[in-house]
Design an enzyme around this catalytic site. Sequence first.
Site, PDB file in Angstrom:
ATOM      1  N   ASP A 237       0.808  -1.208   0.000  1.00 44.22           N
ATOM      2  CA  ASP A 237       0.000   0.000   0.000  1.00 44.22           C
ATOM      3  C   ASP A 237       0.847   1.266   0.000  1.00 44.22           C
ATOM      4  OD1 ASP A 237      -2.687   1.353   0.596  1.00 44.22           O
ATOM      5  OD2 ASP A 237      -1.440   2.056   2.250  1.00 44.22           O
ATOM      6  N   GLU A 310       1.033  -0.777  -5.099  1.00 45.20           N
ATOM      7  CA  GLU A 310       0.136   0.343  -5.377  1.00 45.20           C
ATOM      8  C   GLU A 310       0.971   1.588  -5.648  1.00 45.20           C
ATOM      9  OE1 GLU A 310      -3.638   2.648  -3.335  1.00 45.20           O
ATOM     10  OE2 GLU A 310      -1.782   2.455  -2.196  1.00 45.20           O
TER      11      GLU A 310
END
Length: 593
Positions: A237, A310
Amino acid sequence: MQRTLIHRVGVLAIWLVILAQPCWPCETTTSATATKDWWQNAQFYQIYPRSFMDSDGDGIGDLNGITSKLEYLKDLGVTAAWLSPIFTSPMVDFGYDISDFFDIQPEYGTLDDFKALIKRAKELDLKIILDFVPNHSSNESIWFKKSVAREKGYEDYYVWHDGKVNSATGAREPPSNWLQAFRGSAWEWNEVRQQYYLHQFAVQQADLNYRNPLVVEQMKRVLRYWLDLGVAGFRCDAVPVLFEIEPDANGQYADEEVSGLTNDTEARNYLKSDLIENRQETIDMAYQWRVVMDDYQRIHGGDTRVLLIETYAPPAYTMQFYGNRSVEGAHLPFNFNLITVPASEGFSASSVKLAVDNWLTNLPSGRTANWVIGNHDQRRVASRYGTANADAMNMLVMILPGASVTYQGEELGMTDGEISWEDTQDPAACNSNSQIYEQFTRDPSRTPFQWTSGTNAGFSTAAKTWLPLAADYQTVNVEMETAAERSHLKIYKSLVELRKSSVTLQNGSTKYSVLGDNVFVVKRYLSGSQSIIYVANLASKGVTVNLYDFDQTLPTHLTLLVRSLQSAKAEGSLFEVTGLSLAAGEALVLSTS
């Protein structure tokens, strides 16, 4: 976490236009003899655990709820399910503020529940991927508390700074003008330690210091711990913010320049982000995580453990995550082009083509593409592109080469929920006010999954769910769409079945273009196999196209395999390529057989 997309779409669009090579039509070739690993043509499915299935009636989804619905994923054709964070957390940012990276958030279950989920997934031949949140921890983490106390080994676990003294007023000020993603300064004063700490997101999410080798090794330990418990890999993330610029010779951080994108001085995009995002050191850290994956594979055997990244960043930066000639990087840096480009350019066949161009023309040789059209940080596909185009976009990610990523509910055509200021949970919105919160909220796409037409859409037996249900749950749900003769769900399953059975879709080359004003067309082809043609009218009115304008090697007629929900055509019928009529929003998948 889509913390930066809201304000970086305009900047990204400039890069997309610059770096996407013009081609009309565009064509990419693929080696038909290459052996594909499991992840290269995988159907990844994102589960937002808090909203998927509640097993204990508290209004919040949990691990046992997920386990109870794994057969649904198997029936859907999912290869791997990626779970948004399930770790111990104060839940300021609903799991992205982790206080213990080695345990499960109690409202989601226990480690034994997680082990049971892994066991059942393996029985069904489903893989489980976890969200890895490397940039920060909760300020309630024992690591942070030890760092505040300057305990040995933890003194520099986070990014600390004395700050500046205003020469005019004598007041202490933050070290720099940097802004966080949730509005306001990225620096917070800690009274106990008498220093500021960096937080690129909420005040409660303290940035870890990756220039400290102890932090680097600790986070690798986190990866190995969950690999030992049977996960198939990680989705990493908010990776682009992992590193920030180093202090100058005087120990001071430089200020960011004003961006000119907004007059809102509290918004992150009021300033540029050149000093706090997309640093070269971050690329190297991803390479180090890949070594962890590969070493684990070498020692323990079994299927490849994957690393998904990401990154909302310009292509020149994003593509480096794949690795280079001497170093392997992420298996898949997530491709958000089908989200970012239409958001900045307007949704059209041309913007879709630009999004595809930008990825395929910049993709390093031998690497695998992937396609993402939604996640827990974005408005839902049917709300963003229009319900009429939901099937067209689900078709597209299944027809294009590489891996596909589906966010829970997109297979049903779920739409955004209406969330009042009083019901708002998302800190990105809560840090604003009742007048502007809808600009920032991510809650509408996080409403509970719609299983049935019954109480709470079959998600929970609670009197109240953590977020209100979307208004259309009585007609848009698994139960109704399974029973219907035709539905978004059945179309989605047909696409997955086609993708798994078609050697052309698995290994073929790709050609694509725009026809007329707003028709996007893709051809997947492979010597000795039938070609697959995707045609989608993304306009608000009907149109007739001549597919020979796209590809003169096509036969005179094509066979219809899959059609969008509102299409009046019949599967198995033949259609002339010279005069193919398409209603508004109609999308078709055809073959040359």
